[in-house]
Write a protein that holds these residues in place. Structure first.
Motif, PDB file in Angstrom:
ATOM      1  N   UNK A   1      17.918  -6.053  16.362  1.00 23.20           N
ATOM      2  CA  UNK A   1      17.517  -4.819  17.040  1.00 23.20           C
ATOM      3  C   UNK A   1      17.909  -4.884  18.509  1.00 23.20           C
ATOM      4  N   UNK A   2      18.546  -3.838  18.973  1.00 19.97           N
ATOM      5  CA  UNK A   2      18.973  -3.793  20.374  1.00 19.97           C
ATOM      6  C   UNK A   2      17.901  -3.200  21.276  1.00 19.97           C
ATOM      7  N   UNK A   3      16.789  -2.785  20.697  1.00 18.67           N
ATOM      8  CA  UNK A   3      15.718  -2.212  21.495  1.00 18.67           C
ATOM      9  C   UNK A   3      15.934  -0.765  21.874  1.00 18.67           C
ATOM     10  N   UNK A   4      16.976  -0.158  21.338  1.00 21.45           N
ATOM     11  CA  UNK A   4      17.210   1.249  21.645  1.00 21.45           C
ATOM     12  C   UNK A   4      16.076   2.090  21.077  1.00 21.45           C
ATOM     13  N   UNK A   5      15.659   3.040  21.879  1.00 16.80           N
ATOM     14  CA  UNK A   5      14.591   3.935  21.458  1.00 16.80           C
ATOM     15  C   UNK A   5      15.130   5.356  21.321  1.00 16.80           C
ATOM     16  N   UNK A   6      14.679   6.031  20.269  1.00 19.56           N
ATOM     17  CA  UNK A   6      14.972   7.448  20.086  1.00 19.56           C
ATOM     18  C   UNK A   6      13.682   8.201  20.384  1.00 19.56           C
ATOM     19  N   UNK A   7      13.758   9.123  21.327  1.00 20.04           N
ATOM     20  CA  UNK A   7      12.566   9.820  21.803  1.00 20.04           C
ATOM     21  C   UNK A   7      12.466  11.230  21.243  1.00 20.04           C
ATOM     22  N   UNK A   8      11.222  11.686  21.115  1.00 19.33           N
ATOM     23  CA  UNK A   8      10.968  13.088  20.858  1.00 19.33           C
ATOM     24  C   UNK A   8      11.046  13.873  22.168  1.00 19.33           C
TER      25      UNK A   8
ATOM     26  N   UNK B   1      18.785   6.129  30.439  1.00 12.21           N
ATOM     27  CA  UNK B   1      18.406   7.348  29.744  1.00 12.21           C
ATOM     28  C   UNK B   1      18.475   8.509  30.731  1.00 12.21           C
TER      29      UNK B   1
ATOM     30  N   UNK C   1       8.252   6.752  32.501  1.00  9.70           N
ATOM     31  CA  UNK C   1       7.330   6.649  31.360  1.00  9.70           C
ATOM     32  C   UNK C   1       6.686   5.265  31.322  1.00  9.70           C
TER      33      UNK C   1
ATOM     34  N   UNK D   1      18.337  -7.028  27.732  1.00 10.26           N
ATOM     35  CA  UNK D   1      18.707  -5.651  27.428  1.00 10.26           C
ATOM     36  C   UNK D   1      18.323  -4.708  28.563  1.00 10.26           C
TER      37      UNK D   1
ATOM     38  N   UNK E   1      18.981  -0.375  29.812  1.00 10.22           N
ATOM     39  CA  UNK E   1      19.334   0.925  29.264  1.00 10.22           C
ATOM     40  C   UNK E   1      19.362   1.986  30.368  1.00 10.22           C
TER      41      UNK E   1
ATOM     42  N   UNK F   1       4.634   6.849  24.705  1.00  9.58           N
ATOM     43  CA  UNK F   1       4.733   6.673  26.139  1.00  9.58           C
ATOM     44  C   UNK F   1       4.059   7.849  26.813  1.00  9.58           C
TER      45      UNK F   1
ATOM     46  N   UNK G   1      13.913  12.050  26.293  1.00 12.10           N
ATOM     47  CA  UNK G   1      14.806  11.076  26.912  1.00 12.10           C
ATOM     48  C   UNK G   1      15.918  10.740  25.924  1.00 12.10           C
TER      49      UNK G   1
ATOM     50  N   UNK H   1       5.402  11.109  25.107  1.00  7.27           N
ATOM     51  CA  UNK H   1       6.616  10.996  24.316  1.00  7.27           C
ATOM     52  C   UNK H   1       6.381  10.045  23.147  1.00  7.27           C
TER      53      UNK H   1
ATOM     54  N   UNK I   1       9.500   0.915  13.766  1.00  7.58           N
ATOM     55  CA  UNK I   1       8.622   0.604  14.884  1.00  7.58           C
ATOM     56  C   UNK I   1       8.511   1.852  15.727  1.00  7.58           C
TER      57      UNK I   1
ATOM     58  N   UNK J   1      11.701  -4.925  15.413  1.00 13.43           N
ATOM     59  CA  UNK J   1      11.645  -6.072  16.300  1.00 13.43           C
ATOM     60  C   UNK J   1      12.548  -7.214  15.851  1.00 13.43           C
TER      61      UNK J   1
ATOM     62  N   UNK K   1       8.798  -3.414  23.545  1.00 15.53           N
ATOM     63  CA  UNK K   1       8.672  -2.137  24.246  1.00 15.53           C
ATOM     64  C   UNK K   1       9.654  -2.098  25.397  1.00 15.53           C
TER      65      UNK K   1
ATOM     66  N   UNK L   1       6.461   4.042  18.997  1.00 13.20           N
ATOM     67  CA  UNK L   1       5.760   3.845  20.258  1.00 13.20           C
ATOM     68  C   UNK L   1       5.379   5.195  20.844  1.00 13.20           C
TER      69      UNK L   1
ATOM     70  N   UNK M   1      10.196   1.153  32.111  1.00 16.74           N
ATOM     71  CA  UNK M   1      11.057   2.095  32.802  1.00 16.74           C
ATOM     72  C   UNK M   1      10.922   1.997  34.314  1.00 16.74           C
TER      73      UNK M   1
ATOM     74  N   UNK N   1       4.378   2.622  28.779  1.00 22.13           N
ATOM     75  CA  UNK N   1       4.001   2.332  27.403  1.00 22.13           C
ATOM     76  C   UNK N   1       2.504   2.532  27.200  1.00 22.13           C
TER      77      UNK N   1
ATOM     78  N   UNK O   1      14.086  -4.045  28.172  1.00 27.32           N
ATOM     79  CA  UNK O   1      13.374  -4.216  26.917  1.00 27.32           C
ATOM     80  C   UNK O   1      12.808  -5.622  26.815  1.00 27.32           C
TER      81      UNK O   1
END
Lengths: 110, 116
Positions: free
Chosen positions: B100-107, A35, B44, A31, A33, B36, A43, B89, B32, B96, A98, B34, A101, B46, A94
């Motif tokens: 799951x494609x591992x896409x993350x939604x961030x604040x 962003x 960023x 994977x 990505x 950063x 992000x 973040x 899940x 997991x 986690x 996380x 980046x 982890x 990925x």
């Protein structure tokens, strides 16, 4: 550090010109990505890939395209750059739950 | 429509004291989470994560708490050090599992300043 390299690190381009950003990984992760980071938005995912030639859109994909012809390379293309695409772009891979980046590409569209 | 929100753009604390960074989410499918950390001109990195089956995860000076009923998580840093000054973040994903494609939604991020 995860083996992710982004190029270029900085670029200034004119409105209407095409731009391609490159992400190269040495981790053999499936994977990858792209962003973008903007003030007040954190992000946001542009596009992602789940294998060679397998890609899908993220939440802010308009005006962007991607390609992945090899596991290690993921390209982001702005077909016709606009000022709203001025941003910092991050590539990520990925693994293990986690994302890792790259160091980012600062793109300025004038 | 922000699914992950960090409502405090900035936080300033004294060295040695506790830093508490907060994050709220709206999507109950997230399982899940996380945190950063980001320094200027770097990507960023982890910091710590937590699965929705837990309510606490600790790693050295960093502890993440999850309150699923409130859809809220927080990051505690004790004691805070000047080197902790960075943007933090919060991120969420669908977990997991194999789908799951591992896409993350961030604040939006919170800028922490730790004063000596």
């Amino acid at each position: 550090d995860a083996g992710i390299t982004q190029s270029p690190r900085h670029k200034v381009t004119e409105t209407g010109t095409p731009v391609t950003l490159r992400c190269h990984q040495t981790e053999n992760h499936r994977y990858m990505y792209w962003y973008r980071q903007d003030p007040g938005h954190g992000l946001r995912l542009i596009h992602y890939s789940y294998g060679v030639k397998d890609t899908d859109k993220g939440e802010v994909s308009d005006g962007y395209s991607v390609s992945r012809s090899k596991t290690e390379d993921f390209l982001l293309t702005l077909e016709s750059a606009t000022s709203s695409q001025t941003s910092v772009y991050f590539c990520a891979i990925s693994g293990g739950g986690q994302a890792f980046f790259g160091q980012g590409t600062r793109l300025t569209v004038v | 429509d922000q699914q992950v929100k960090q409502n405090s753009p900035s936080l300033s604390v004294q060295e040695g004291r506790i830093s508490i960074l907060n994050c709220d989410y709206t999507n109950s499918m997230f399982d899940y989470f996380l945190w950063y950390k980001k320094y200027p001109a770097e990507g960023p990195t982890f910091l710590i994560s937590i699965s929705s089956i837990k309510d606490k995860n600790e790693d050295g000076r960093f502890t993440v708490f999850l309150n699923k009923s409130a859809k809220h998580l927080s990051l505690h840093i004790v004691p805070s050090q000047p080197g902790d000054s960075a943007v933090y973040f919060c991120a969420a994903s669908g977990g997991l599992g194999s789908s799951n494609t591992g896409k993350l939604i961030f604040g939006q991020g919170t800028t922490l300043q730790v004063k000596p």
